[in-house]
Scaffold this motif. Structure first.
Motif, PDB file in Angstrom:
ATOM      1  N   ASN A 193       0.827  -1.196   0.000  1.00  0.00           N
ATOM      2  CA  ASN A 193       0.000   0.000   0.000  1.00  0.00           C
ATOM      3  C   ASN A 193       0.866   1.253   0.000  1.00  0.00           C
ATOM      4  OD1 ASN A 193      -2.289   1.598   0.114  1.00  0.00           O
ATOM      5  ND2 ASN A 193      -2.449   1.497   2.331  1.00  0.00           N
ATOM      6  N   ILE A 209      -6.664   7.773  -5.944  1.00  0.00           N
ATOM      7  CA  ILE A 209      -6.964   6.358  -5.788  1.00  0.00           C
ATOM      8  C   ILE A 209      -5.777   5.538  -6.251  1.00  0.00           C
ATOM      9  CG2 ILE A 209      -8.062   6.167  -8.062  1.00  0.00           C
ATOM     10  CD1 ILE A 209     -10.123   4.238  -6.738  1.00  0.00           C
ATOM     11  N   ASP A 219      -6.348   1.935  -2.012  1.00  0.00           N
ATOM     12  CA  ASP A 219      -6.558   3.146  -1.222  1.00  0.00           C
ATOM     13  C   ASP A 219      -7.390   4.124  -2.022  1.00  0.00           C
ATOM     14  OD1 ASP A 219      -4.320   5.447   0.609  1.00  0.00           O
ATOM     15  OD2 ASP A 219      -6.486   5.434   0.314  1.00  0.00           O
ATOM     16  N   ASP A 220      -8.556   4.436  -1.541  1.00  0.00           N
ATOM     17  CA  ASP A 220      -9.385   5.482  -2.165  1.00  0.00           C
ATOM     18  C   ASP A 220      -9.856   6.473  -1.115  1.00  0.00           C
ATOM     19  OD1 ASP A 220     -12.567   3.657  -2.537  1.00  0.00           O
ATOM     20  OD2 ASP A 220     -11.255   4.015  -0.819  1.00  0.00           O
ATOM     21  N   SER A 221      -9.077   6.600  -0.060  1.00  0.00           N
ATOM     22  CA  SER A 221      -9.483   7.442   1.064  1.00  0.00           C
ATOM     23  C   SER A 221      -9.584   8.921   0.706  1.00  0.00           C
ATOM     24  CB  SER A 221      -8.509   7.261   2.235  1.00  0.00           C
ATOM     25  OG  SER A 221      -7.197   7.595   1.841  1.00  0.00           O
ATOM     26  N   GLN A 222      -8.864   9.362  -0.333  1.00  0.00           N
ATOM     27  CA  GLN A 222      -8.895  10.765  -0.732  1.00  0.00           C
ATOM     28  C   GLN A 222      -9.786  11.021  -1.938  1.00  0.00           C
ATOM     29  OE1 GLN A 222      -7.272  13.156   1.188  1.00  0.00           O
ATOM     30  NE2 GLN A 222      -7.068  11.346   2.484  1.00  0.00           N
ATOM     31  N   LYS A 246     -16.006  10.506  -3.176  1.00  0.00           N
ATOM     32  CA  LYS A 246     -16.824   9.438  -3.753  1.00  0.00           C
ATOM     33  C   LYS A 246     -18.231   9.874  -4.129  1.00  0.00           C
ATOM     34  CE  LYS A 246     -14.270   5.956  -1.147  1.00  0.00           C
ATOM     35  NZ  LYS A 246     -13.494   6.960  -0.371  1.00  0.00           N
TER      36      LYS A 246
END
Lengths: 115, 114
Positions: A100, B47, B56-59, B62
């Motif tokens: 990650n 992403i 990781d798509d935390s930023q 959405k």
């Protein structure tokens, strides 16, 4: 998360002189520090990188130094040429989560070489 | 080796319209990233895909942004509906496996929302 600060935001140097760009990072676990050059209308291009087990790395006119204790690293360009004019970005990668890893970028330095 | 391909290079749309960007990474690169670069700023991760899975798509906002990576190769990023503040360059990058081997970026898509 990681935070990378970069200074200066703009830098002008005479052709032939040296240029130095500095970055600091926040996460002591970060272990990979690349530098990218971005020319107008293009994507960033990797020019040099350094890993945390090395203090300095050189590639012709470009060098990068890393101080892990102080959490800062610098890009040095010697004998600058007009084609060095571009925006330079530093970045840091946090290996905390295997698979990650991602790069967190600084805000960039616009380097102008004055003929 | 061929680089990261992105299209279109430029796009101008009105606010509330939708837009899609396409990226084809370097062959064999498992990891694909979409970054947003607002004028005068550094790239900001939206992403990250590992093969065809989201890592990781935390930023990623959405409520308006979506992305997919079909069959672990090509990827599309969509914005619907667009806002003025979405005006930026959208950069796609790929890496062999891990970020610690460096990214290769595409040339980006410059989006202007009017």
């Amino acid at each position: 998360g990681e935070n990378v600060e970069q200074h200066p935001s703009t830098l002008s140097v005479q052709e032939g002189d040296s240029a130095v760009i500095k970055c600091t990072y926040s996460d002591s676990a970060s272990n990979y520090f690349p530098w990218y050059k971005q020319e107008l209308g293009k994507g960033p291009q990797l020019i040099i990188d350094i890993r945390s087990n090395v203090g300095e790395k050189k590639d012709q006119r470009i060098a990068v130094t890393l101080n892990k204790t102080a959490k800062h690293f610098s890009l040095h360009i010697t004998e600058t040429q007009p084609e060095d004019s571009a925006v330079y970005f530093c970045a840091a990668s946090n290996p905390r989560n295997f698979g990650n890893e991602k790069l967190t970028f600084g805000t960039g330095t616009r380097l102008t070489i004055i003929p | 080796e061929a680089g990261v391909a992105q299209s279109p290079r430029y796009k101008i749309i009105e606010k509330r319209q939708s837009v899609a960007f396409w990226c084809n990474p370097i062959s064999g690169h498992a990891t694909l990233y979409w970054y947003q670069q607002i004028l005068g700023q550094g790239p900001k991760l939206l992403i990250q895909f590992q093969n065809n899975g989201v890592v990781d798509d935390s930023q990623l906002p959405k409520d308006r942004f979506s992305a997919e990576r079909l069959k672990g190769v090509d990827s599309t990023l969509k914005i619907q509906p667009a806002k003025l503040e979405d005006s930026a360059v959208y950069l796609c990058a790929s890496s062999l496996e891990r970020a610690n081997y460096g990214y290769t970026f595409g040339s980006g898509t410059r989006l202007t929302v009017v």
